[in-house]
Design an enzyme around this catalytic site. Structure first.
Site, mmCIF file in Angstrom:
data_model
loop_
_atom_site.group_PDB
_atom_site.id
_atom_site.type_symbol
_atom_site.label_atom_id
_atom_site.label_comp_id
_atom_site.label_asym_id
_atom_site.label_seq_id
_atom_site.Cartn_x
_atom_site.Cartn_y
_atom_site.Cartn_z
ATOM 1 N N HIS A 65 0.834 -1.124 0.072
ATOM 2 C CA HIS A 65 0.045 -0.103 -0.012
ATOM 3 C C HIS A 65 0.781 1.193 -0.039
ATOM 4 C CE1 HIS A 65 0.649 1.024 4.189
ATOM 5 N NE2 HIS A 65 0.651 -0.430 4.346
ATOM 6 N N ASP A 67 -0.714 4.250 0.745
ATOM 7 C CA ASP A 67 -1.374 5.343 1.953
ATOM 8 C C ASP A 67 -0.691 5.154 3.215
ATOM 9 O OD1 ASP A 67 -2.378 2.787 2.122
ATOM 10 O OD2 ASP A 67 -3.998 3.499 3.215
ATOM 11 N N GLU A 126 -5.206 1.036 2.909
ATOM 12 C CA GLU A 126 -4.916 0.197 3.869
ATOM 13 C C GLU A 126 -4.930 0.531 5.232
ATOM 14 O OE1 GLU A 126 -2.676 -2.887 6.326
ATOM 15 O OE2 GLU A 126 -2.229 -0.506 5.903
ATOM 16 N N GLU A 127 -4.287 1.795 5.430
ATOM 17 C CA GLU A 127 -4.484 2.149 6.588
ATOM 18 C C GLU A 127 -5.937 2.676 7.250
ATOM 19 O OE1 GLU A 127 -2.152 2.063 8.447
ATOM 20 O OE2 GLU A 127 -0.233 2.135 7.417
ATOM 21 N N GLU A 155 4.931 -5.870 4.144
ATOM 22 C CA GLU A 155 4.554 -5.221 5.206
ATOM 23 C C GLU A 155 6.062 -5.109 6.220
ATOM 24 O OE1 GLU A 155 2.389 -3.413 6.386
ATOM 25 O OE2 GLU A 155 0.458 -3.612 5.475
#
Length: 366
Positions: A65, A67, A126-127, A155
């Site tokens: 991601h 974001d 995602e966040e 991640e």
């Protein structure tokens, strides 16, 4: 090294969730040799990059991601102007997870021969709620009949030192609200009241911190964790009309939503109550003998000289969506000691080694 420069460019995008701020367009241009699909849903922008190298072979995907969470106050530098200092780069998203995105971008750019297909799945959701990001891309891939066989989500997984942890699964998350009903009244006349606090007191010890299963070698026990409890009006002469309680269970495959519900109902037997319960994510496990686990493990040890722990610790991530579609998925990235923190930073050495791990994985996957 090119990975550092690409990483710095990614960090300049003020991509506060769910806005990608142009980061996905930048990635598509950098990887123009890949076929690009922009997938938008409910204002969320996602990007699928895919390239078939041969008709046979397997399909390996990288997920990530762009974001980030808001930066907040108190930074030593502008969080969206990366600062290179003493072997670290400071920026919002440095660890979570623009380092991972930059690493696999550079790794796939250098692939010349691969037996099968390589894809990159990127989201700007995602966040936040994480409802219209990776999940939507995987739905699109299923419709196109190009779901990956294996996936690596980059991640930040490492704990004490780079290379010490590969996530091979995640616990699920079950959220619940419990309302214990009573009858409000004057404290001087307790016989005329129904005090929900008193009535629930004996049951509380069977909920707070209770392990619903013993756990196993892959998962910790599924524990009830109370997150909020309240009742009354903050006065000393009125008994409460009800007692509200919220809790979460990070569950292993041993304990289902139905198991949690049944246990709470048994514990509250005889009480007047309402229970609202839902599962926001399901647990999954990629077996240690899976090809993706073995190959990534080999690459990590080769590049870092560290033997990683294969574990399922931590919260939820987008890896759960890959698992829902039958994809064998693992997670690996830099250390996570400063994720979501003021002065978030990543070690340049870790960033470069992460790129080398992914490069080695691709070179030796077939």
């Amino acid at each position: 090294m090119q990975v550092v420069e690409i990483f710095k460019e990614l960090c300049k995008f003020k991509s506060i969730t769910p806005d990608d701020d142009g980061a996905l367009n930048y990635i598509a241009v950098e990887l123009s040799e890949f076929e690009a699909f922009f997938i938008e849903k409910e204002g969320v922008k996602n990007l699928l990059l895919t390239k078939k190298f041969s008709d046979d072979g397997e399909h390996l995907a990288f997920g990530g991601h762009v974001d980030v969470v808001p930066a907040g106050e108190g930074w030593s530098n502008d969080p969206f102007e990366p600062l290179d200092k003493d072997g670290f780069i400071y920026a919002r998203g440095a660890q979570d997870m623009k380092s991972g995105v930059a690493a696999f971008m550079c790794a796939v750019k250098e692939v010349e021969n691969f037996k099968g297909r390589i894809s990159l799945i990127l989201t700007s959701d995602e966040e936040g709620e994480a409802k219209f990001g990776t999940l939507e891309v995987l739905k699109f891939m299923k419709e196109k009949d190009i779901l990956p066989d294996f996936a690596v989500v980059a991640e930040p997984t490492c704990d004490k030192k780079f290379g010490d942890s590969i996530k091979v699964g995640r616990r699920g998350s079950i959220n619940a609200k419990l309302l214990i009903k009573g009858k409000q009244g004057h404290v001087a006349y307790p016989q005329k009241c129904i005090n929900p606090v008193h009535n629930f007191a004996s049951a509380l010890k069977f909920l707070a911190g209770f392990d619903l299963d013993p756990g196993d070698e892959a998962f910790a026990p599924s524990k009830i964790v109370i997150t909020d409890i309240r009742g009354g009006m903050e006065v000393c002469n009125v008994t409460p009309n009800d007692l509200k309680l919220m809790f979460n269970v990070r569950n292993s495959p041993q304990t289902s939503l139905e198991d949690v519900k049944a246990y709470v109902e048994k514990t509250c037997e005889g009480l007047d109550y309402e229970l609202s319960i839902n599962q926001s994510s399901k647990p999954f496990l990629t077996q240690s003998d899976s090809k993706i686990v073995q190959k990534l493990n080999e690459s990590v040890q080769k590049i870092t000289q560290v033997v990683p722990e294969l574990n399922t610790k931590g919260g939820t991530s987008d890896a759960r969506y890959f698992a829902e579609f039958g994809v064998k998925v693992v997670e690996f990235g830099v250390c996570n000691d400063r994720i979501h923190a003021i002065d978030e930073r990543v070690s340049i050495e870790e960033l470069e080694k992460l790129y080398l791990v992914f490069k080695d994985l691709l070179e030796n996957f077939n």
